[in-house]
Scaffold this motif. Structure first.
Motif, mmCIF file in Angstrom:
data_model
loop_
_atom_site.group_PDB
_atom_site.id
_atom_site.type_symbol
_atom_site.label_atom_id
_atom_site.label_comp_id
_atom_site.label_asym_id
_atom_site.label_seq_id
_atom_site.Cartn_x
_atom_site.Cartn_y
_atom_site.Cartn_z
ATOM 1 N N LYS A 109 0.817 -1.187 0.000
ATOM 2 C CA LYS A 109 0.000 0.000 0.000
ATOM 3 C C LYS A 109 0.864 1.255 0.000
ATOM 4 O O LYS A 109 0.490 2.259 -0.581
ATOM 5 N N LYS A 110 1.979 1.192 0.680
ATOM 6 C CA LYS A 110 2.887 2.328 0.730
ATOM 7 C C LYS A 110 4.131 1.985 -0.058
ATOM 8 O O LYS A 110 4.644 0.875 0.027
ATOM 9 N N ARG A 111 4.586 2.945 -0.802
ATOM 10 C CA ARG A 111 5.831 2.742 -1.530
ATOM 11 C C ARG A 111 6.981 3.065 -0.595
ATOM 12 O O ARG A 111 7.087 4.172 -0.090
ATOM 13 N N ARG A 112 7.809 2.066 -0.389
ATOM 14 C CA ARG A 112 8.952 2.266 0.470
ATOM 15 C C ARG A 112 10.051 1.305 0.060
ATOM 16 O O ARG A 112 9.789 0.244 -0.512
#
Length: 186
Positions: free
Chosen positions: A1-4
């Motif tokens: 869900k989060k780009r990291r």
């Protein structure tokens, strides 16, 4: 869900191709500038080891049925098989031109490779990289290549088109216009 960023591979030198062994939990990266393959764990993206090669690798294909890596060494005009468990090159085929991309046909036990200068797809017996047949293409610069086992078709990107070929004969069945620069197929 989060780009990291979840992992970083340091000290790469001109990385190109990647292949994944899902069952073994490994990813292989063609580290072209260093003439080796970098082996990563897919669980934590940590480098497990490197596998030295005699030539600069470009494109990779891992075949679960043979448990081998197939490696395109374009500048050297070679195709290699590498046993990733042993970390050794097991076979070398001279393509006599610059190979580009690979596809595997499990039913016929063939590795297909596009060869740009020859405007061909060359087929090799997967186990020993023995040349079996060659399909001449009506188009220039073949690059991306996919084999569809269900339809028994090869799809190849050429300049401004994608060709649909009969995998047994190499006969062109359909030609679809494609934007210039299309060089990979999925």
């Amino acid at each position: 869900k989060k780009r990291r960023v979840i992992g970083k591979v340091s000290d790469m030198s001109q990385p190109h191709g990647i292949a994944v062994d899902e069952e073994g939990g490994r990813a292989y990266i063609a580290n072209s500038g260093a003439n080796n393959l970098v082996v990563l764990s897919t669980a934590d993206f940590q480098v497990q080891r490197t596998i030295a090669l005699p030539f600069s690798p470009r494109a990779l294909l891992y075949v679960p049925q043979t448990k081998l890596l197939y490696v395109v060494c374009a500048e050297a005009q070679r195709l290699l098989t590498v046993d990733p468990q042993l970390g050794t090159t097991t076979h070398v085929a001279d393509t006599q031109a610059h190979p580009e991309y690979l596809a595997f046909d499990p039913g016929r036990d063939l590795i297909y490779v596009t060869v740009q200068e020859r405007k061909t797809i060359q087929a090799y017996r997967a186990a020993a990289l023995e040349p079996v047949q060659s399909f001449n293409l009506q188009g220039s610069m073949p690059t991306g290549l996919v084999y569809d086992q269900q339809l028994d078709r090869l799809y190849v990107a050429i300049r401004n088109a994608v060709l649909d070929l009969d995998a047994q004969t190499g006969s062109e069945l359909v030609r679809v216009a494609a934007p210039a620069g299309t060089d990979r197929l999925w």
